[in-house]
Design an enzyme around this catalytic site. Structure first.
Site, short mmCIF file in Angstrom:
data_model
loop_
_atom_site.label_atom_id
_atom_site.label_comp_id
_atom_site.label_asym_id
_atom_site.label_seq_id
_atom_site.Cartn_x
_atom_site.Cartn_y
_atom_site.Cartn_z
N SER A 132 0.56 -1.31 -0.03
CA SER A 132 -0.42 0.09 0.18
C SER A 132 1.04 1.40 0.07
O SER A 132 2.32 1.32 0.27
CB SER A 132 -1.11 -0.01 1.20
OG SER A 132 -0.76 1.65 1.67
N TYR A 157 -2.45 -0.23 10.15
CA TYR A 157 -2.92 -1.01 8.54
C TYR A 157 -1.23 -0.54 7.41
O TYR A 157 -1.34 -1.62 7.28
CB TYR A 157 -3.68 0.34 8.00
CG TYR A 157 -3.44 -0.10 6.92
CD1 TYR A 157 -4.51 -1.54 5.56
CD2 TYR A 157 -3.38 0.42 5.60
CE1 TYR A 157 -4.57 -1.85 4.40
CE2 TYR A 157 -3.60 0.06 3.58
CZ TYR A 157 -3.86 -0.88 3.82
OH TYR A 157 -4.48 -1.33 2.31
P1 NAD Z 1 -12.00 -5.53 -0.41
O1 NAD Z 1 -11.65 -4.89 0.70
O2 NAD Z 1 -12.49 -5.76 -1.37
O3 NAD Z 1 -11.53 -7.25 -1.04
C1 NAD Z 1 -10.09 -7.58 -0.40
C2 NAD Z 1 -11.26 -9.32 -0.53
O4 NAD Z 1 -10.39 -9.85 0.82
C3 NAD Z 1 -12.81 -8.61 0.39
O5 NAD Z 1 -13.61 -9.12 -0.26
C4 NAD Z 1 -12.87 -9.08 1.92
O6 NAD Z 1 -13.86 -10.33 1.99
C5 NAD Z 1 -11.68 -10.59 1.35
N1 NAD Z 1 -10.69 -11.00 2.34
C6 NAD Z 1 -10.66 -10.29 4.14
N2 NAD Z 1 -9.50 -10.96 4.89
C7 NAD Z 1 -9.72 -11.98 4.23
C8 NAD Z 1 -9.74 -13.38 5.09
N3 NAD Z 1 -8.89 -13.15 6.21
N4 NAD Z 1 -9.46 -14.07 3.92
C9 NAD Z 1 -9.88 -14.50 2.78
N5 NAD Z 1 -10.05 -12.92 2.15
C10 NAD Z 1 -10.35 -12.32 2.79
O7 NAD Z 1 -10.33 -4.14 -0.77
P2 NAD Z 1 -9.50 -3.80 -2.41
O8 NAD Z 1 -9.22 -2.75 -1.78
O9 NAD Z 1 -10.13 -4.53 -2.52
O10 NAD Z 1 -8.05 -4.17 -1.25
C11 NAD Z 1 -7.17 -5.22 -2.07
C12 NAD Z 1 -6.33 -5.47 -1.50
O11 NAD Z 1 -5.47 -4.17 -2.17
C13 NAD Z 1 -6.17 -5.62 0.13
O12 NAD Z 1 -5.09 -5.92 0.11
C14 NAD Z 1 -5.34 -3.55 0.25
O13 NAD Z 1 -4.96 -3.68 1.49
C15 NAD Z 1 -4.68 -3.17 -0.74
N6 NAD Z 1 -4.57 -2.22 -1.31
C16 NAD Z 1 -5.84 -1.74 -1.79
C17 NAD Z 1 -6.01 0.32 -1.55
C18 NAD Z 1 -7.00 0.50 -3.03
O14 NAD Z 1 -7.05 2.01 -1.92
N7 NAD Z 1 -8.20 0.21 -2.80
C19 NAD Z 1 -4.64 0.83 -1.83
C20 NAD Z 1 -3.73 -0.36 -1.79
C21 NAD Z 1 -4.02 -1.63 -1.11
C1 UGA Z 2 -6.86 4.26 0.56
C2 UGA Z 2 -7.60 2.60 0.43
O1 UGA Z 2 -8.68 3.01 1.78
C3 UGA Z 2 -6.93 1.71 1.43
O2 UGA Z 2 -6.99 0.41 1.75
C4 UGA Z 2 -5.11 1.84 0.81
O3 UGA Z 2 -4.14 1.41 1.56
C5 UGA Z 2 -4.76 3.40 0.57
O4 UGA Z 2 -6.00 3.95 -0.81
C6 UGA Z 2 -3.30 3.23 -0.35
O5 UGA Z 2 -3.08 4.09 -0.94
O6 UGA Z 2 -2.63 2.08 0.10
P1 UGA Z 2 -6.88 6.61 1.31
O7 UGA Z 2 -6.49 7.62 0.09
O8 UGA Z 2 -7.77 7.15 2.65
O9 UGA Z 2 -7.12 4.71 1.60
O10 UGA Z 2 -8.86 6.63 0.60
P2 UGA Z 2 -10.08 6.94 0.63
O11 UGA Z 2 -10.89 6.84 1.61
O12 UGA Z 2 -10.82 6.85 -0.98
O13 UGA Z 2 -9.61 8.53 1.22
C7 UGA Z 2 -9.13 9.27 -0.14
C8 UGA Z 2 -9.05 10.85 0.62
O14 UGA Z 2 -10.43 11.48 0.91
C9 UGA Z 2 -7.70 11.26 1.45
O15 UGA Z 2 -7.53 11.90 1.28
C10 UGA Z 2 -9.18 10.93 2.47
O16 UGA Z 2 -8.37 11.98 3.72
C11 UGA Z 2 -10.43 11.56 2.16
N1 UGA Z 2 -11.62 11.12 2.70
C12 UGA Z 2 -11.51 10.05 2.69
C13 UGA Z 2 -12.43 12.60 3.43
O17 UGA Z 2 -12.27 13.15 3.43
N2 UGA Z 2 -14.07 11.71 4.15
C14 UGA Z 2 -14.20 10.89 3.89
O18 UGA Z 2 -14.66 10.25 4.04
C15 UGA Z 2 -13.15 9.24 3.55
#
Ligand code: NAD
Ligand code: UGA
Length: 327
Positions: A132, A157
């Site tokens: 992340s 996290y």
């Molecule tokens: P998401 O929550 O939509 O997907 C994660 C999935 O994993 C969910 O469907 C959940 O049910 C499943 N899960 C959680 N714990 C589990 C477990 N112990 N065993 C099996 N399944 C489990 O989240 P996402 O946004 O798709 O994120 C995917 C990955 O990318 C995560 O590792 C997250 O930390 C990472 N990530 C996401 C973002 C983002 O912006 N979406 C940014 C940085 C990193």
């Molecule tokens: C996201 C994901 O939620 C994390 O799981 C992930 O690891 C992370 O990206 C990443 O890049 O690694 P975040 O950037 O906080 O985290 O994503 P959002 O929740 O979409 O927030 C985007 C922006 O909106 C941030 O600046 C946050 O502070 C702001 N925000 C979010 C608000 O102002 N209000 C809200 O209710 C939610």
């Protein structure tokens, strides 16, 4: 029943990124083994609806279960001929880790240790896993380079994601397990996560409820469209593990940070409604800015994220209105 093909094993396949990746790989002709525990961190109907789409594909196998369950993982690794593992299962969310720290340790640390052990034991060709952008903490060297220090995470996290990178390093070093960690930068798009800003804001704006804007809107994010993420992962799977080093880390970001206030303006425009804004201070665990240096990614996979924030939000709103039947 399984076919004789080699499988790509995707954990978290019913999640936002996992669903898009599963669908893309199936469309490309891969056989996919997917696992997800379908937990209720957010509305599970969204997870089941995503699953319904990929379930139609004949080369998809789904197992409901947790990566925290080592016996189940062992069984799957023995039963299926797994080529590459993409570990996306995790407890996500930066701010929620202050409320429920144990969930992060269980899913992200214990679960990931199980994945590493199985990959080692079954001599998996390539383990790709989600890290992340949050590992950069309050890094001031924008754009963030993989060479920058990442030893000051400001949320649990982020600490678990940094722990994953360290654990992967050890397995690469000790057992020559090829691992590739992906630091995703705020991924967004259709079928997105309801706990993230775009979904939360869209939901509130449509209902004419106030949106909470942290740090008074003085935030920047390198928002990355989900198709650019899946394209990058597909290319990394095709390319296989690095030949120079069994341990690799990439940033996957758009390389173009966007002001939170502008992000909200674009969303208002596409929804055709103004937001009721509630300005709040910076939240614990949050960071003011993210910005990915992606030179190494571009060099290695010959691909640069393409989707602009305007186009990406437009596509999200189209999906959102269609899914929730909003005129
Ligand atoms: P998401 O929550 O939509 O997907 C994660 C999935 O994993 C969910 O469907 C959940 O049910 C499943 N899960 C959680 N714990 C589990 C477990 N112990 N065993 C099996 N399944 C489990 O989240 P996402 O946004 O798709 O994120 C995917 C990955 O990318 C995560 O590792 C997250 O930390 C990472 N990530 C996401 C973002 C983002 O912006 N979406 C940014 C940085 C990193
Ligand atoms: C996201 C994901 O939620 C994390 O799981 C992930 O690891 C992370 O990206 C990443 O890049 O690694 P975040 O950037 O906080 O985290 O994503 P959002 O929740 O979409 O927030 C985007 C922006 O909106 C941030 O600046 C946050 O502070 C702001 N925000 C979010 C608000 O102002 N209000 C809200 O209710 C939610």
């Amino acid at each position: 029943m399984q076919n004789n093909a080699k499988y790509i094993f995707i954990t978290g396949c019913a999640g936002f990124i996992g669903f898009h990746l599963t669908k893309r790989l199936l469309d490309e002709g891969f056989s996919v083994l997917g696992m997800d525990d379908m937990n209720d961190y957010y509305d599970t109907s969204l997870k089941y609806d995503r699953l319904k789409i990929v379930m139609k594909h004949p080369h998809f196998r789904f197992v409901k279960g947790s990566i925290e369950n080592i016996e189940l993982l062992e069984k799957l690794f023995s039963q299926y001929d797994v080529d590459t593992v993409v570990n996306l299962a995790a407890q996500p969310g930066v701010r929620y880790s202050l409320k429920n720290p144990h969930k992060y340790i269980q899913a992200n640390v214990v679960g990931f240790a199980n994945i590493l052990e199985c990959c080692k034991k079954h001599k998996i060709r390539h383990l790709i896993y989600a890290s992340s952008s949050s590992v950069y903490g309050n890094n001031k060297n924008a754009p963030f380079s993989v060479a920058d220090r990442t030893d000051s995470p400001v949320s649990l996290y982020a600490a678990t994601k940094k722990a994953n990178e360290l654990m992967a390093y050890t397995y690469s070093h000790l057992y020559r397990l090829p691992t590739t960690g992906l630091r995703f930068f705020t991924v967004y798009g259709p079928w997105g996560r309801p706990d993230m800003a775009l979904f939360k804001f869209a939901n509130a704006i449509v209902k004419q409820q106030p949106i909470e804007i942290y740090n008074y809107g003085n935030m920047k994010r390198d928002f990355t469209y989900v198709d650019d993420v899946t394209e990058s992962i597909l290319r990394l799977i095709d390319k296989g593990p690095s030949t120079e080093s069994p341990y690799k880390i990439y940033n996957i970001g758009n390389n173009q940070p966007v002001q939170l206030n502008y992000f909200i303006e674009v969303l208002e425009e596409h929804l055709g409604k103004k937001a009721i804004k509630k300005l709040l201070p910076m939240q614990p665990g949050d960071v003011p800015e993210t910005f990915a240096d992606i030179d190494e990614l571009v060099k290695d996979i010959n691909y640069k994220p393409k989707v602009s924030i305007e186009e990406g939000i437009k596509r999200f709103v189209e999906w959102f209105k269609d899914y929730y039947k909003i005129n």
